[in-house]
Every structure is written in structure tokens, then in C-alpha cells.
Design a protein around this motif. Structure first.
Motif, PDB file in Angstrom:
ATOM      1  N   VAL A  32       1.157  -1.017   0.089  1.00 29.65           N
ATOM      2  CA  VAL A  32       0.501  -0.167   0.102  1.00 29.65           C
ATOM      3  C   VAL A  32       1.046   1.350   0.058  1.00 29.65           C
ATOM      4  O   VAL A  32       2.284   1.041   0.150  1.00 29.65           O
ATOM      5  CB  VAL A  32      -0.712   0.261   1.621  1.00 29.65           C
ATOM      6  N   MET A  33       0.153   2.222  -0.551  1.00 23.84           N
ATOM      7  CA  MET A  33       1.009   3.409  -0.166  1.00 23.84           C
ATOM      8  C   MET A  33       1.717   3.717   0.982  1.00 23.84           C
ATOM      9  O   MET A  33       1.578   3.571   2.224  1.00 23.84           O
ATOM     10  CB  MET A  33      -0.113   4.788  -0.175  1.00 23.84           C
ATOM     11  N   GLY A  34       3.313   3.920   0.453  1.00 20.17           N
ATOM     12  CA  GLY A  34       3.974   5.260   1.638  1.00 20.17           C
ATOM     13  C   GLY A  34       4.877   3.208   1.746  1.00 20.17           C
ATOM     14  O   GLY A  34       5.733   3.906   3.011  1.00 20.17           O
ATOM     15  N   ALA A  35       4.547   2.432   1.585  1.00 19.93           N
ATOM     16  CA  ALA A  35       5.428   1.133   1.890  1.00 19.93           C
ATOM     17  C   ALA A  35       6.503   1.172   1.482  1.00 19.93           C
ATOM     18  O   ALA A  35       6.524   1.245   0.463  1.00 19.93           O
ATOM     19  CB  ALA A  35       4.167   0.047   1.756  1.00 19.93           C
ATOM     20  N   PRO A  36       8.063   0.094   2.205  1.00 19.16           N
ATOM     21  CA  PRO A  36       9.067   0.793   0.837  1.00 19.16           C
ATOM     22  C   PRO A  36       9.164  -0.246   0.566  1.00 19.16           C
ATOM     23  O   PRO A  36       8.684  -1.729   0.895  1.00 19.16           O
ATOM     24  CB  PRO A  36       9.966   0.431   2.530  1.00 19.16           C
ATOM     25  N   GLY A  37       9.220  -0.872  -0.871  1.00 17.96           N
ATOM     26  CA  GLY A  37       9.705  -2.491  -1.418  1.00 17.96           C
ATOM     27  C   GLY A  37      10.428  -2.714  -1.088  1.00 17.96           C
ATOM     28  O   GLY A  37       9.871  -4.284  -1.049  1.00 17.96           O
ATOM     29  N   HIS A  38      11.006  -2.993  -0.194  1.00 16.42           N
ATOM     30  CA  HIS A  38      11.658  -3.916   0.743  1.00 16.42           C
ATOM     31  C   HIS A  38      10.454  -4.914   1.323  1.00 16.42           C
ATOM     32  O   HIS A  38      11.261  -5.379   2.231  1.00 16.42           O
ATOM     33  CB  HIS A  38      13.162  -3.440   1.193  1.00 16.42           C
ATOM     34  N   GLY A  39       9.930  -3.344   2.038  1.00 12.74           N
ATOM     35  CA  GLY A  39       8.723  -4.406   3.222  1.00 12.74           C
ATOM     36  C   GLY A  39       7.799  -4.836   2.797  1.00 12.74           C
ATOM     37  O   GLY A  39       6.587  -5.017   3.276  1.00 12.74           O
ATOM     38  N   GLN A  40       6.996  -4.691   1.384  1.00 11.82           N
ATOM     39  CA  GLN A  40       5.987  -5.289   0.980  1.00 11.82           C
ATOM     40  C   GLN A  40       6.166  -7.000   1.404  1.00 11.82           C
ATOM     41  O   GLN A  40       4.460  -6.888   1.372  1.00 11.82           O
ATOM     42  CB  GLN A  40       6.089  -4.855  -0.295  1.00 11.82           C
ATOM     43  N   GLY A  41       6.949  -7.498   1.012  1.00 14.41           N
ATOM     44  CA  GLY A  41       6.634  -8.767   1.486  1.00 14.41           C
ATOM     45  C   GLY A  41       6.312  -9.395  -0.141  1.00 14.41           C
ATOM     46  O   GLY A  41       7.196 -10.348  -1.116  1.00 14.41           O
ATOM     47  N   THR A  42       5.516  -8.926  -0.765  1.00 13.60           N
ATOM     48  CA  THR A  42       4.382  -9.183  -2.249  1.00 13.60           C
ATOM     49  C   THR A  42       3.450  -8.149  -2.956  1.00 13.60           C
ATOM     50  O   THR A  42       3.541  -7.201  -1.801  1.00 13.60           O
ATOM     51  CB  THR A  42       3.468 -10.891  -2.268  1.00 13.60           C
ATOM     52  N   VAL A  43       3.720  -8.593  -3.726  1.00 14.42           N
ATOM     53  CA  VAL A  43       2.494  -7.025  -4.847  1.00 14.42           C
ATOM     54  C   VAL A  43       1.745  -7.965  -4.894  1.00 14.42           C
ATOM     55  O   VAL A  43       1.197  -8.818  -5.558  1.00 14.42           O
ATOM     56  CB  VAL A  43       3.298  -6.734  -5.788  1.00 14.42           C
ATOM     57  N   MET A  44       0.174  -7.390  -4.644  1.00 11.09           N
ATOM     58  CA  MET A  44      -1.218  -8.007  -4.727  1.00 11.09           C
ATOM     59  C   MET A  44      -1.511  -7.568  -6.618  1.00 11.09           C
ATOM     60  O   MET A  44      -0.861  -6.463  -7.113  1.00 11.09           O
ATOM     61  CB  MET A  44      -2.381  -7.966  -4.337  1.00 11.09           C
ATOM     62  N   GLY A  45      -1.330  -9.009  -6.774  1.00 11.85           N
ATOM     63  CA  GLY A  45      -1.687  -8.683  -8.515  1.00 11.85           C
ATOM     64  C   GLY A  45      -0.560  -8.894  -9.977  1.00 11.85           C
ATOM     65  O   GLY A  45      -0.279  -8.761 -11.238  1.00 11.85           O
ATOM     66  N   LYS A  46       1.017  -9.673  -9.057  1.00 15.04           N
ATOM     67  CA  LYS A  46       1.519  -9.995  -9.590  1.00 15.04           C
ATOM     68  C   LYS A  46       2.415 -11.066 -10.187  1.00 15.04           C
ATOM     69  O   LYS A  46       3.245 -11.188 -10.224  1.00 15.04           O
ATOM     70  CB  LYS A  46       3.308  -8.412  -9.285  1.00 15.04           C
ATOM     71  N   GLY A  47       1.088 -12.233  -9.003  1.00 12.07           N
ATOM     72  CA  GLY A  47       1.273 -13.305  -9.473  1.00 12.07           C
ATOM     73  C   GLY A  47       1.955 -14.249  -7.850  1.00 12.07           C
ATOM     74  O   GLY A  47       1.437 -14.039  -7.373  1.00 12.07           O
ATOM     75  N   PRO A  48       1.547 -15.477  -7.922  1.00 15.14           N
ATOM     76  CA  PRO A  48       1.771 -16.227  -7.196  1.00 15.14           C
ATOM     77  C   PRO A  48       3.148 -16.007  -6.600  1.00 15.14           C
ATOM     78  O   PRO A  48       3.580 -15.812  -7.337  1.00 15.14           O
ATOM     79  CB  PRO A  48       1.383 -18.184  -7.579  1.00 15.14           C
ATOM     80  N   ALA A  49       3.298 -16.176  -5.136  1.00 17.03           N
ATOM     81  CA  ALA A  49       4.516 -16.131  -4.523  1.00 17.03           C
ATOM     82  C   ALA A  49       5.411 -16.870  -4.229  1.00 17.03           C
ATOM     83  O   ALA A  49       4.725 -17.976  -3.419  1.00 17.03           O
ATOM     84  CB  ALA A  49       4.325 -15.035  -3.397  1.00 17.03           C
ATOM     85  N   LEU A  50       6.600 -17.394  -4.713  1.00 14.57           N
ATOM     86  CA  LEU A  50       7.719 -18.721  -4.643  1.00 14.57           C
ATOM     87  C   LEU A  50       8.139 -18.137  -3.054  1.00 14.57           C
ATOM     88  O   LEU A  50       9.354 -17.352  -2.746  1.00 14.57           O
ATOM     89  CB  LEU A  50       8.522 -18.591  -4.972  1.00 14.57           C
ATOM     90  N   SER A  51       8.535 -18.893  -2.348  1.00 18.02           N
ATOM     91  CA  SER A  51       8.988 -18.667  -0.643  1.00 18.02           C
ATOM     92  C   SER A  51      10.479 -18.886  -1.177  1.00 18.02           C
ATOM     93  O   SER A  51      10.737 -20.058  -1.556  1.00 18.02           O
ATOM     94  CB  SER A  51       8.893 -19.615   0.010  1.00 18.02           C
ATOM     95  N   VAL A  52      11.124 -18.224  -0.449  1.00 22.84           N
ATOM     96  CA  VAL A  52      12.978 -18.385  -0.068  1.00 22.84           C
ATOM     97  C   VAL A  52      13.337 -18.947   0.613  1.00 22.84           C
ATOM     98  O   VAL A  52      13.959 -19.516   1.456  1.00 22.84           O
ATOM     99  CB  VAL A  52      13.336 -16.971  -1.087  1.00 22.84           C
ATOM    100  N   ILE A  53      12.406 -18.293   1.901  1.00 18.41           N
ATOM    101  CA  ILE A  53      13.125 -17.749   3.213  1.00 18.41           C
ATOM    102  C   ILE A  53      12.260 -17.439   4.413  1.00 18.41           C
ATOM    103  O   ILE A  53      11.430 -16.601   3.677  1.00 18.41           O
ATOM    104  CB  ILE A  53      14.379 -17.623   3.341  1.00 18.41           C
ATOM    105  N   ASP A  54      11.580 -18.598   5.372  1.00 15.68           N
ATOM    106  CA  ASP A  54      10.297 -17.717   6.452  1.00 15.68           C
ATOM    107  C   ASP A  54      10.889 -18.103   8.013  1.00 15.68           C
ATOM    108  O   ASP A  54      12.298 -19.004   8.021  1.00 15.68           O
ATOM    109  CB  ASP A  54       9.277 -18.405   5.807  1.00 15.68           C
TER     110      ASP A  54
END
Length: 342
Positions: free
Chosen positions: A228-250
Motif C-alpha cells: 500500500v501507499m508509503g510501504a518501502p519496497g523491501h518491506g512489502q513482502g509481496t505485491v497483489m496482482g503480480k502473481g503467485p509468490a515463491l518462498s525463499v526463506i521464512d
């Protein structure tokens, strides 16, 4: 609609009876065998006699919720969270309680009556209650008992540009992906598991993986999205609408690089958009599945979910449909001999 059925059903951790029955009704005609283990996970088998690697596909049924722990003399209900619930999102939210689905509203002292010191601090769960309109403890006890669970009273609705809002997309969206996949035909042995108690420690997945003993496992999950607005890129986790997310580490898994690279190749070959999950917090059933028995080759694919663990969550229907496509493409690749085992 499938997403509506699954998200609106009740299924607190440890109390997954209703959602399990809803899923059973959806899948029973497409399975060779359907059964429940001793913890309550629903297991669906297909093509057990087929040659090839056995693949386990897993999504958890349970949702974050609240448990009634005390009924006050004035009829108000005290509660505690089941799973990771942020108390700051609870005030004035409607809930449904117990098997009767008694309607209630989460309340606290009005801001007009708070002291200046109280206004400076978030209201804690200990200061909240659920109001069902009862005037006395005896009246409330006709409808609710300590130990009953409450879930958010949020209806499914499609909104905006190909979006949907509801409660419990974590992880009913993963359950929906599994249901849609069960309805397709494949030529390898498949086991689909709808697990219990993920939200309170990934408890259901380990016993399922030990019992099924698959060669390969794929976990389907709704995951954190803060684009959402104001969220830094590195803190977004994922972006809605950009496709399924593949996990690297949790917090419980470091992705198997061989599995991850195979998923990337599958997505690119099929023209399916994908992204990486860019935060290391949180976890999912992969954390228990990949360490079962002697270790299982495991990966995770997630649907970005805004406002996860909140009363109203938001997903992109494009992400959901592309996740279904990716899971099918992955299974087709295994049919053709891809993702060879050591």
C-alpha cells in the motif's frame, strides 16, 4: 462460488469441523479415498496405484480466531486470541460465536470516557469484551459458553478491479486451489491434505507428512502483502496482482534451491507471472513437512493477501487463478519426469 463457501465457513484452530465438512462435500466425488487423521486433517488420495513420485499438496483449513474464556455478571464475554491476532484491529468488529453462530460485537470503554493517559495507548485484549446483547450472565449462558470460539463475521464480496474481500483467505485461498486441482486428472499418485492447527504452531502438517510419506510436497498458502501507499519496497513482502509468490526463506524453512529453480522454469515455460516472497518472517506448513521422516523435497507457493489475520482480507482473483495454473503446470512437469529425485 467456491471461495465464498470456504471463506465464510467457520474453522478456528482445533475446531475445524465445519470447514472440513464443506471441503469434503466439494472433493468426495473426485477422490479414490477420503479420510481424516486423529488430529482432524482431511486427506484426499488420487491415483494411488499409478507409477511415479508421490506428491503431497497441502493447505491448512484453520483460521485465526477468538475463544470465550469468561462470562461476566453483566453478560459481556471476555476472550483470548487463537493464533496471531493483532488487538489493534479488533475494536467494533462483528463476530459469530460457537456452533449457533451467535452474533456479537467487540467493544471496550468509549474514547469519550477514557483518560488522557488511556488514549495514548492501544486498547489491550484484556480491556475488550464481546457484547451479544445479553443483560445478565444467565441470559448469555443460554447462547454461549466458555470454550466457544468466535470468528470474524465478514462476508465474501468481489470488489474493485478483480479483487475479493473476506475473512480467512489465510488459508482458504490455498484450500480453494487444492479443491480446483483435485477436480483435474493427472497420471501420478497424489495426496491432498487440508491440515489443522497451522495457526498455532503448524501442528497438523507434521503428522500428515509422516503418515503419507510423499516423495515431493507442495504447500499452498495465503501470505503477507503490504504493497500500500508509503510501504518501502523491501518491506512489502509481496505485491497483489503480480502473481503467485515463491518462498525463499521464512521463520521455519529455507527453500530447497533445486525445487525453487524448477518452479521458476515451470512458471516461465507456461507464461505464468510470479514473484518472490521478500520477507523472512512468518511461516507455513512447509516448516513441518520438509523435516518429516528422513526429509521431504518441499516447496511453497503463496497467494498475496492484504491485511492478513485481520477481519477483512483482500486478494487478487488473478493471483488466485494464476496459482491454480502454476500448480497444474508443476504437476504436469512431474508427470513428464521433471524434478527428479536423487
Amino acid at each position: 462460488m467456491l471461495l465464498k463457501k470456504l471463506t465464510e465457513a467457520m474453522g478456528p484452530s482445533g475446531f475445524e469441523d465445519e470447514i472440513r465438512q464443506v471441503i469434503y462435500e466439494e472433493v468426495r466425488d473426485y477422490a479414490d479415498r477420503v479420510y481424516t487423521d486423529s488430529l482432524g486433517s482431511l486427506i484426499v488420495e488420487k491415483n494411488g496405484s499409478q507409477p511415479g513420485p508421490k506428491v503431497l499438496l497441502c493447505a491448512h483449513m484453520d483460521e485465526v480466531s477468538l475463544m470465550i474464556v469468561q462470562i461476566e455478571e453483566n453478560g459481556l464475554l471476555r476472550f483470548r486470541p487463537i493464533g496471531g491476532v493483532d488487538s489493534r484491529v479488533l475494536l467494533a468488529k462483528p463476530v459469530r460465536i460457537g456452533k449457533r453462530k451467535m452474533f456479537g460485537v467487540i467493544g471496550s470503554k468509549p474514547i469519550h470516557l477514557q483518560s488522557s493517559a488511556e488514549r495514548e495507548k492501544p486498547v489491550s485484549i484484556e480491556q475488550m469484551f464481546i457484547d451479544i446483547g445479553a443483560k445478565t450472565k444467565e441470559e448469555a449462558e443460554k447462547w454461549v459458553q466458555p470454550g466457544d470460539c468466535a470468528v470474524f463475521a465478514t462476508d465474501y464480496q468481489e470488489i474493485g478491479q478483480r479483487c475479493a474481500k473476506s475473512k480467512s483467505f489465510d488459508d482458504r485461498v490455498g484450500c480453494a486451489v487444492l479443491v480446483e486441482t483435485i477436480k483435474k486428472s493427472f497420471d501420478i499418485p497424489l495426496v491432498f491434505a487440508f491440515t489443522v492447527q497451522e495457526e498455532i504452531g503448524l501442528r497438523g502438517a507434521g503428522p500428515v507428512a509422516y503418515r503419507v510419506n510423499p516423495d515431493i510436497a507442495l504447500i499452498l498458502e495465503g501470505t503477507v502483502c503490504f504493497d500500500v501507499m508509503g510501504a518501502p519496497g523491501h518491506g512489502q513482502g509481496t505485491v497483489m496482482g503480480k502473481g503467485p509468490a515463491l518462498s525463499v526463506i521464512d521463520s521455519s524453512t529455507i527453500a530447497n534451491q533445486y525445487f525453487l529453480q524448477h518452479m521458476l522454469q515451470v512458471a516461465e515455460a507456461a507464461g505464468i507471472p510470479y514473484q518472490f516472497r521478500r520477507v523472512s518472517g512468518g511461516g507455513n506448513d512447509a516448516g513441518r513437512v520438509h523435516i518429516a521422516r528422513g526429509g521431504i523435497l518441499t516447496g511453497a507457493v503463496s497467494v498475496p493477501t492484504r491485511y492478513i489475520h485481520a477481519p477483512a482480507q483482500l486478494i487478487s482473483l488473478d493471483d488466485y487463478e494464476n496459482t491454480i495454473r502454476l500448480v497444474e503446470a508443476f504437476l504436469r512437469s512431474v508427470e513428464k519426469g521433471g524434478l527428479r529425485l536423487a
